[in-house]
Design an enzyme around this catalytic site. Structure first.
Site, PDB file in Angstrom:
ATOM      1  N   HIS A 145       0.821  -1.233   0.181  1.00 47.49           N
ATOM      2  CA  HIS A 145       0.060  -0.061  -0.172  1.00 47.49           C
ATOM      3  C   HIS A 145       0.995   1.185  -0.039  1.00 47.49           C
ATOM      4  O   HIS A 145       2.095   1.251   0.427  1.00 47.49           O
ATOM      5  CB  HIS A 145      -1.065  -0.054   1.174  1.00 47.49           C
ATOM      6  N   CYS A 146       0.101   2.260  -0.524  1.00 42.92           N
ATOM      7  CA  CYS A 146       0.807   3.706  -0.295  1.00 42.92           C
ATOM      8  C   CYS A 146      -0.365   4.471   0.195  1.00 42.92           C
ATOM      9  O   CYS A 146      -0.987   4.001   1.206  1.00 42.92           O
ATOM     10  CB  CYS A 146       1.238   4.013  -1.768  1.00 42.92           C
ATOM     11  N   ASN A 147      -0.386   5.712  -0.021  1.00 44.01           N
ATOM     12  CA  ASN A 147      -1.283   6.494   0.459  1.00 44.01           C
ATOM     13  C   ASN A 147      -2.792   6.207  -0.114  1.00 44.01           C
ATOM     14  O   ASN A 147      -3.723   5.676   0.482  1.00 44.01           O
ATOM     15  CB  ASN A 147      -1.068   8.141   0.286  1.00 44.01           C
TER      16      ASN A 147
END
Length: 198
Positions: A145-147
């Site tokens: 995941h990222c933002n």
């Protein structure tokens, strides 16, 4: 490999997009604030100027790229029920400024990168891929995941398919897009992925 501090220092405000915001004053007058670099222009908003409704709902959508590789936003990575539902054992966090939510429950790897076209994406691949491989060898399931789950994490997943499953860029991109339709790697990442030769 550039450090994040160097990337921030070298970033030019001139590369930012012009932003317009509708502002309603106490008296009910609607104004349009337009920011360009350091300057702000204020004008009366016309009928044709549309506002937007901010979507504050959590994004708990998780895309299964492979049985052991999942993709999401920070919202899903911060929701223990979602992580358990998808049998996640490992979390690869490639966001900026997002803490790992459950270090006592899952194995984490944080690889902080900026979502900027000039970020050297492929320089982060070795440590990301090593973590995914380790989880796979342990019969684990990795959530990347990222933002927002649209650029950095999607690019890592695309690169992983290219490197480990020998997929050409288009096939890897389509696989990740079918798993999470909202993906949209930034233009610089797309160029790097198209040129990537694992």
């Amino acid at each position: 490999m550039k450090s994040i501090a160097q990337e921030i220092c070298n970033f030019s405000k001139d590369r930012l997009k012009k932003q317009s915001t509708r502002v309603t004053t106490v008296s009910g007058k609607v104004l349009l604030e337009t920011r360009t670099g350091d300057s702000v222009a204020v004008s009366a908003a016309g009928e044709e100027d549309c506002g937007f409704v901010q979507d504050l709902r959590l994004d708990l959508q998780v895309g299964a790229v492979t049985p052991f590789l999942l993709l999401s936003s920070q919202d899903a990575a911060s929701d223990v029920d979602t992580l358990k539902k998808f049998k996640v054992t490992h979390v690869l966090n490639v966001a900026y400024g997002v803490e790992n939510a459950f270090p006592e429950l899952f194995s984490y790897k944080t690889v902080t990168m900026l979502d900027l076209p000039e970020t050297q994406l492929t320089s982060y691949f070795p440590q990301c891929f090593e973590f995914i491989d380790q989880a796979r060898e342990q019969d684990g399931v990795v959530l990347v995941h990222c933002n927002a789950g649209v650029s950095r994490s999607a690019s890592v997943a695309i690169g992983y398919l290219m490197a480990r499953q020998k997929m050409p860029f288009e096939e890897a991109f389509d696989r990740v897009k079918s798993a999470r339709p909202s993906i949209r790697p930034n233009p610089g990442f797309l160029i790097q992925l198209k040129e990537y030769r694992p």
